[in-house]
Every structure is written in structure tokens, then in C-alpha cells.
Scaffold this active site. Structure first.
Site, PDB file in Angstrom:
ATOM      1  N   HIS A  83       0.809  -1.220   0.000  1.00 40.30           N
ATOM      2  CA  HIS A  83       0.000   0.000   0.000  1.00 40.30           C
ATOM      3  C   HIS A  83       0.845   1.273   0.000  1.00 40.30           C
ATOM      4  CE1 HIS A  83      -3.001   2.967   1.017  1.00 40.30           C
ATOM      5  NE2 HIS A  83      -2.436   3.176   2.193  1.00 40.30           N
ATOM      6  N   HIS A 106       3.547   6.819   5.629  1.00 37.82           N
ATOM      7  CA  HIS A 106       2.339   7.482   6.115  1.00 37.82           C
ATOM      8  C   HIS A 106       1.483   6.643   7.069  1.00 37.82           C
ATOM      9  CE1 HIS A 106       0.126   5.392   2.870  1.00 37.82           C
ATOM     10  NE2 HIS A 106      -0.931   5.582   3.632  1.00 37.82           N
ATOM     11  N   GLU A 142       0.170   5.042  12.505  1.00 42.86           N
ATOM     12  CA  GLU A 142      -1.216   4.710  12.792  1.00 42.86           C
ATOM     13  C   GLU A 142      -1.420   3.216  13.007  1.00 42.86           C
ATOM     14  OE1 GLU A 142      -5.579   5.307  10.853  1.00 42.86           O
ATOM     15  OE2 GLU A 142      -3.925   6.438   9.994  1.00 42.86           O
ATOM     16  N   ASP A 143      -0.775   2.441  12.171  1.00 44.26           N
ATOM     17  CA  ASP A 143      -1.062   1.013  12.184  1.00 44.26           C
ATOM     18  C   ASP A 143      -0.023   0.172  12.916  1.00 44.26           C
ATOM     19  OD1 ASP A 143      -3.181   1.747  10.699  1.00 44.26           O
ATOM     20  OD2 ASP A 143      -2.329   1.156   8.773  1.00 44.26           O
ATOM     21  N   ASP A 162      -3.232   8.298  -1.241  1.00 41.35           N
ATOM     22  CA  ASP A 162      -3.621   7.253  -0.290  1.00 41.35           C
ATOM     23  C   ASP A 162      -5.052   6.800  -0.585  1.00 41.35           C
ATOM     24  OD1 ASP A 162      -3.585   5.702   2.130  1.00 41.35           O
ATOM     25  OD2 ASP A 162      -4.649   7.331   3.145  1.00 41.35           O
ATOM     26  N   ASP A 206     -19.960  16.201 -26.187  1.00 38.11           N
ATOM     27  CA  ASP A 206     -18.560  16.046 -25.794  1.00 38.11           C
ATOM     28  C   ASP A 206     -18.284  14.717 -25.103  1.00 38.11           C
ATOM     29  OD1 ASP A 206     -20.090  16.774 -23.686  1.00 38.11           O
ATOM     30  OD2 ASP A 206     -18.746  18.342 -22.939  1.00 38.11           O
TER      31      ASP A 206
HETATM   32 MN    MN Z   1      -2.836   4.598   3.875  1.00 33.25          MN
END
Ligand code: MN
Length: 708
Positions: free
Chosen positions: A47, A71, A75-76, A137, A259
Site C-alpha cells: 500500500h 504514512h 497509525e497502524d 492514499d 462532448d
Molecule cells: Mn494509507
């Protein structure tokens, strides 16, 4: 995607990015996510690598790329922000922290406040790079949404459409916007999505032939006219925007949308010094209009009047481009290469990162010195042979638009003229930064180089510099002025919440009333039914709306106080005559002065008495004219004050003077006198609000005797 693939892409597309720093970030993230799996069952590290890969299209700097890889680490996993800072510096840690903060932006289904959520998102991401990483993300998460449990899919898709796709659109990042929208479409309206893509498939077959024909026609025409370096491409409109069109216009068939597919003509940039010239776009337009039949009212000049997100192009719909086979109208879009890049990645195309970054001083200084040397050589060469200028300038400034053959030729020429391979490299490396431009003036050039050497400020963009967005405990977004505190917040939620506030909590903790609220904080106001505001609050409140509401509350209190005082004074007069005191309804004033009066008007009479504008005696005299035979001397109700002697009233020297209780004038404020019916002069401030209701003919000009 695996890291080695990303790595070689970076090496090829962005040789200026320090690959060692990316390797380090990858190794760190890989270790931190070890053993974690995505919903798909794949290792988690896939990811962040994908996110970095998407980010690569948006002109990132090396810190943004590192942050993309890192990133989700805090958090994880158990990795703390402090560890990121220790290993990668404050800049990268700041970006990762920004990503963490944005995690609070979770949209509830059918939230009527989408607009505010978007603003909050942008306001919280003080650094535009955080927005870019967040969009990358979300795009990867949407691409893999089918692995996510069903009940979550709808919520995520709705949030993405309402917040992320809208922000991408707002920033003009079309390539991310359209992919996000089509993915959301698929999850939010699966039936419609299936139906429309089915219809489009059969239509596409036909239109692809037409597009191919049209592009080759155009290409031939332009080449015949001597145009060079042109690109002609055809493209289908993306599904979601077709769907939107069908909904909006109530056109049930696809053919009615002109269009649905468009042919794009991309022309070289044309710069006259720093000034962008696009006359050639209009001449191509004229050429096409001469050859094909333009539809009335279908011409749009987004160059003279760009779209709100900065999009620029000329659009015109014409007939005949498809030859005899296809007689459908075709939209042609004409733009320069820069405009094209802008249309694809919007604001990211303007985003230039300075070379100077703390923490890599050595490489930076070396690179900068190398660049300086190389550019001095360029200037020396141009002075010797001014006729070389166009091609050398092109090579330095707009390398990406040169054909490979031309690049090689200029490089050969430079090497023949005393340039070394390292000089060329220094220029090549700076080019990715988009800050390289050959200033004709050597002073400017040096200033520019000095600018590079100076420690660069954080590239920061703040789209809402004067506003913050905070939340109620129910996650309702409240928009406030920057610097606002809980008082402003409470009055913004509801006037009564403000008036009854006893304390305020931010993120669960009690804070002082002058606490400066920050973006994204959850603010809770504790109220009590018998609480009342404090006069001091109006000096603390930042917003004029809160101040106004506090002032109103006190004015209202004053009104009640004055009315009560007036009642007391009138009751005294009544008592002197042996009459019953006033009742609640003030029935005595029902027909006061021969005029029928409603309750508020009756109260107004009392308030005026309380304010000292009307004497209670006067009132009672009007009510009972025959029983108040012995007129009191006006002097009796005049309360002498220390300032009385100080006032000079023009033309009326013999009347007693009192200062009005309503506005309490004091020197040096501007004043005006009012001759009351009792024949004395009441002095008001010139701006006293009571004056509005008074008889203008009775005003006399007044001044303080002491000159100030
Ligand atoms: Mn993420």
C-alpha cells in the site's frame, strides 16, 4: 507494485530525488509493517509503495515521497512519531503527523455539511503536500475497495466522492479526480454504473473509429499548415461525468451529449521572455473553423476566462471531423503543453520545491555550487554566440519539450564548447525542481542562486488562512475565524448556548475561555439554565457575531432594568395622588395620550422614564390632568450633577441642564441638548441611540465649556 519497480521509475523520471533517502524510508516502513496484511491478504507494505507511486505523478519532493512511504507507520504499528523524527527529521515527521490528523475527517452518510468537511480537510492540511499524499492514499484505497467488507464500501465511497474527489477537482488534479469519481460511481450506484458502461461499450466502438479518423484528419491539416511539434489525441469522457450530464440535462440518450469524446490538440508552449504567449492557439482555432463547421454557442474560451480550478483551454464543437462516416459533432480542445499538464495535475504542476532543505547540507551545497558553475558557463557561451540562445535556452529551461535528437545535439554543442558532463548533470538534476530558468540578467540569476542557498521555508499553502474548522461533540463542523475561542464557538452554535455557558472543554479537557481553538478540535460547551454572560466576554470574543450577541444580551438586561426603574418612579407619582400602582399589563397606559397602545409601547413609556427621557410626573399628569393641579417645578426632578456647570448650551442659557442617565455623557465626548417638555435641557451623547426617537425640533447644540 513492489519497491524495486517504483525505485527504477524514480531513477528514470526524477533523477533529482535522492534515492538513498527513499531506500531508507522504505526499509523503515517495511520493517514496521512486517506481518501486517491488507484486506486483500497482500503484505501491507504494498500500500505505501503504491501511494508513493501515485504521488510520483504530482511533482513531489523527496520529503513528500518519504512521507508517502511512511504514512501509515504510526497509525497502524507501534512506531512513534518521535522515532520518525529521529530517523527522518522534522519535515518528514510533520508530513506524517499531518496525515494522522486528517484521519478524523470521516464523513457520515448523507452529511449535509460536505462543503465544510472539504474546507476542514484543506485547512487542516496546512502543507499542500499532505493533501497530495492523502489523495494518493485514498486513490489506492479506492482501487482496492472490493476487498473491503461490503458494509464499509458504501460509506468510504460516499466520503471519497464528497471530500476527496471534490478536493482533487478544486485543486484541478483532474487525473485523480476522474479516477476517484468513476470508482465511487461503481460502488454508490452499481446498477446505473453497469447499465451505462454497457451502453457506452457499443457506443465506444463506433466513436473510436470516428476519433481515429478525426485525429488523423486534424494532424494532416495542421502539418499541411506548417505546424510543428503538435500532438493530437482523442479521449472519452469519464463515466461519472457522462452520468452527471445525463442526470442533469434529462437527456436520456448518449448521442445527445456532444462532448462524449473529444479530440485534443496540444501545441508547444510559446514564451516571450517570461510572458506566456498563446496567439498560436487562436490561429489553430481559426484554421479549424475555416475547415469545419463550428456549432453555434459551443465555443468556450477558458483561456480568457479560466475555470475556477485554473483549467485553461479553447473548446469548440464542430461538424465534419468524422468525414462521411460519422456526422456527429465533435468537441475539439486546443491547449499548450503547460496547459495540458496543468489540466492533468492542476495545482501540483505549479508546485515547485526549493532545493535547499535542512539535513542534507553537503549534497545540497555541492549541487548548488555545481549548478552555479554550469550556469556561469551557459551565460559565457551565450555572450560569445548569441545565435545559440534559443536552442540552449530551450535545453536549460524546457528540456522535456525537446525531441531526443534535439537534446543530443544541444548537449554535443555544449560539450564542444568546454562544458563537462558534470556541468550538464548539474543542470539536469535541478530541472526536476522546476526552478531552473535562465534569467537574462546576471544579477537576477545570482539572486536566484542565493535564494536556493537560503534555508527554504516549509512549502506551505493555506487555502483558508483566516478560518478554522472545529467540531461539536456530535461531529458537526463549525467554521470560525482564526483565533476564535470557546466563547465564539458557543455563540456560533446557538445564542442560548453562549448565554448559558459555564465552562468549555476541548478534546475532553476544560480550557479557559480565551483558549485559542485549533483546526479539528472537538469543543464541548457546558451550560446551566441559570447562567448568564459576563461583560468581560465581549473583550475576549474574536468574532463580531459573538460580541454582538453578548452586547444584545446586556442591552436587553438594561432595558428590563430601566423599565423596572421607570415603573417604580411612576408608581411613586401615582401613590402621591392616592392612586393604585401599575398592574402587570400597564392597563393605565392603554389609551395614553389619546392613542391606543400595545403592551410593548406601554413598556417603552416606562423605559423612557427610567432612562430619564420623560418625567414620571409628566406621564401621570397626562393620565390625570385635573388631579395634578399644583404643577411641580421642573427643578425638583432635575438631579444636579458635577458636570452641569460645565455645559454650554447655545441659545438657551436660562434652562436647567441635566445629563441624561441613558448614555451618561462625560467630557470630551460630543454632546447635544434636548429641551424636554418640562422645560429643562437634557444632555445626550451625540451618538446616543435614544436620540432617534426624539423630536428633532427640540435639539439644541451643546458643548463642554472646558476646551479639550
Ligand atoms: Mn494509507
Amino acid at each position: 507494485m513492489i519497491y524495486s519497480a517504483l525505485r527504477s521509475e524514480v531513477l528514470e523520471l526524477r533523477p533529482d530525488l535522492d534515492i538513498g533517502l527513499l531506500d531508507k524510508a522504505y526499509a523503515f516502513a517495511e520493517k514496521a509493517h512486517k506481518g501486517q496484511k491488507r484486506y486483500s491478504g497482500e503484505p501491507y507494505i504494498i500500500h505505501p509503495v503504491e501511494v508513493a507511486h501515485i504521488l510520483l505523478t504530482l511533482n513531489p519532493d523527496v520529503a513528500a515521497m518519504q512521507a508517502a512511504l511512511l504514512h501509515d507507520v504510526t497509525e497502524d504499528t507501534s512506531v512513534k512519531l518521535a522515532e520518525i523524527e529521529k530517523n527522518f527529521g522534522t519535515e518528514v515527521a510533520g508530513l506524517v503527523k499531518g496525515m494522522e490528523k486528517l484521519a478524523v475527517v470521516k464523513l457520515r452518510t448523507e452529511d449535509p455539511q460536505e462543503e465544510k468537511w472539504r474546507k476542514m480537510f484543506l485547512a487542516m492540511a496546512r502543507d499542500i503536500r499532505i493533501v497530495f499524499i492523502k489523495l494518493a492514499d485514498r486513490l489506492h484505497n479506492m482501487r482496492t475497495l472490493h476487498h473491503v467488507p461490503l458494509q464499509k464500501q458504501q460509506r468510504i465511497a460516499r466520503e471519497t466522492l464528497g471530500v476527496h474527489a471534490a478536493i482533487a477537482s478544486h485543486l484541478g488534479i483532474y487525473q485523480i479526480k476522474s479516477e476517484l469519481e468513476d470508482l465511487c460511481f461503481q460502488y454508490l450506484y452499481p446498477e446505473d454504473h453497469k447499465e451505462l458502461s454497457g451502453k457506452l461499450a457499443s457506443y465506444r466502438e463506433r466513436s473510436e473509429g470516428c476519433m481515429a479518423f478525426a485525429t488523423s484528419q486534424l494532424e494532416q491539416l495542421l502539418v499541411r499548415e506548417g505546424m510543428e511539434e503538435i500532438q493530437v489525441q482523442g479521449r472519452m469522457k469519464h463515466l461519472w461525468s457522462i452520468y452527471q450530464k445525463l442526470q442533469k440535462k434529462d437527456v436520456r440518450n448518449l448521442e445527445a451529449i456532444y462532448d462524449l469524446f473529444a479530440v485534443r490538440v496540444i501545441l508547444p508552449d510559446n514564451f516571450d521572455g517570461d510572458k506566456e504567449d498563446y496567439a498560436h492557439l487562436y490561429s489553430v482555432l481559426g484554421l479549424l473553423h475555416g475547415e469545419y463547421l463550428p456549432l453555434q454557442d459551443r465555443f468556450k474560451d477558458y483561456i480568457a476566462a479560466p475555470k475556477a480550478n485554473g483549467y485553461r483551454s479553447l473548446h469548440s464543437t464542430m461538424l465534419g471531423l468524422g468525414g462521411d462516416l460519422y456526422d456527429e459533432p465533435t468537441e475539439v480542445q486546443i491547449r499548450t503543453r503547460s496547459m495540458h499538464k496543468e489540466a492533468e495535475i492542476g495545482i501540483a504542476s505549479h508546485w515547485s520545491y526549493k532545493l535547499g532543505k535542512k539535513g542534507k547540507g553537503k549534497t545540497h551545497v555541492k549541487l548548488q555550487q555545481g549548478l552555479q558553475r554550469a550556469l556561469q558557463k551557459v551565460h559565457a557561451l551565450l555572450e560569445r554566440g548569441p545565435d545559440l540562445e534559443p536552442c540552449v535556452r530551450e535545453w536549460v529551461e524546457r528540456f522535456q519539450y525537446l525531441a531526443t535528437e534535439d537534446r543530443k545535439q544541444v548537449e554535443k554543442l555544449l560539450l564542444e564548447n568546454g562544458f563537462k558532463e558534470t556541468d550538464l548533470d548539474a543542470i539536469r538534476k535541478s530541472r526536476g525542481q522546476q526552478v531552473l530558468s535562465l534569467q537574462p540578467n546576471i544579477d537576477e540569476q545570482l539572486a536566484w542562486l542565493r535564494g536556493l542557498a537560503a534555508p527554504s521555508p516549509q512549502p506551505e499553502i493555506n487555502l483558508y488562512p483566516d478560518r478554522i474548522f472545529v467540531l461539536t461533540p456530535n461531529k458537526k463542523v463549525i467554521e470560525l475565524q482564526t483565533g476564535s475561542n470557546p466563547i465564539d464557538f458557543a455563540y456560533a452554535v446557538h445564542t442560548e448556548v453562549g448565554n448559558k455557558m459555564v465552562n468549555a472543554k476541548v478534546n475532553g479537557r476544560i480550557v479557559p475561555f480565551d483558549y485559542e481553538l485549533q483546526n479539528g478540535e472537538v469543543v464541548e460547551i457546558v451550560t446551566r439554565s441559570n447562567a448568564r454572560p459576563n461583560r468581560y466576554w465581549s473583550s475576549l470574543a474574536k468574532t463580531s457575531s459573538a460580541r454582538g450577541k453578548i452586547k444584545n444580551w446586556f442591552n436587553k438586561q438594561d432595558k428590563e432594568g430601566n423599565t423596572a426603574a421607570g415603573r417604580e418612579m411612576v408608581n411613586k407619582e401615582l401613590q402621591a395622588l392616592g392612586k393604585a400602582p401599575l398592574d402587570d399589563k400597564l392597563s393605565l397606559f392603554k389609551n395614553y395620550g389619546g392613542k391606543s397602545r400595545k403592551l410593548p409601547e406601554r413598556e417603552q413609556l416606562l423605559e423612557n422614564v427610567g432612562l430619564g427621557n420623560v418625567s414620571p410626573f409628566q406621564l401621570v399628569k397626562t393620565l390625570f390632568p385635573n388631579e395634578t393641579a399644583q404643577e411641580k417645578k421642573s427643578g425638583e426632578i432635575v438631579i444636579p450633577t458635577e458636570y452641569m456647570e460645565e455645559v454650554l448650551v447655545t441659545g438657551e442659557e436660562n434652562l436647567p441642564v441635566v445629563l441624561s442617565a441613558c448614555c451618561k455623557p462625560r467630557p470630551p465626548c460630543l454632546i447635544v441638548g434636548y429641551v424636554t417638555r418640562d422645560q429643562f435641557i437634557r444632555i445626550h451623547k451625540k451618538n446616543c441611540r435614544e436620540l432617534a426617537d426624539l423630536d428633532e425640533a427640540r435639539f439644541v447644540s451643546s458643548h463642554w465649556k472646558t476646551k479639550v
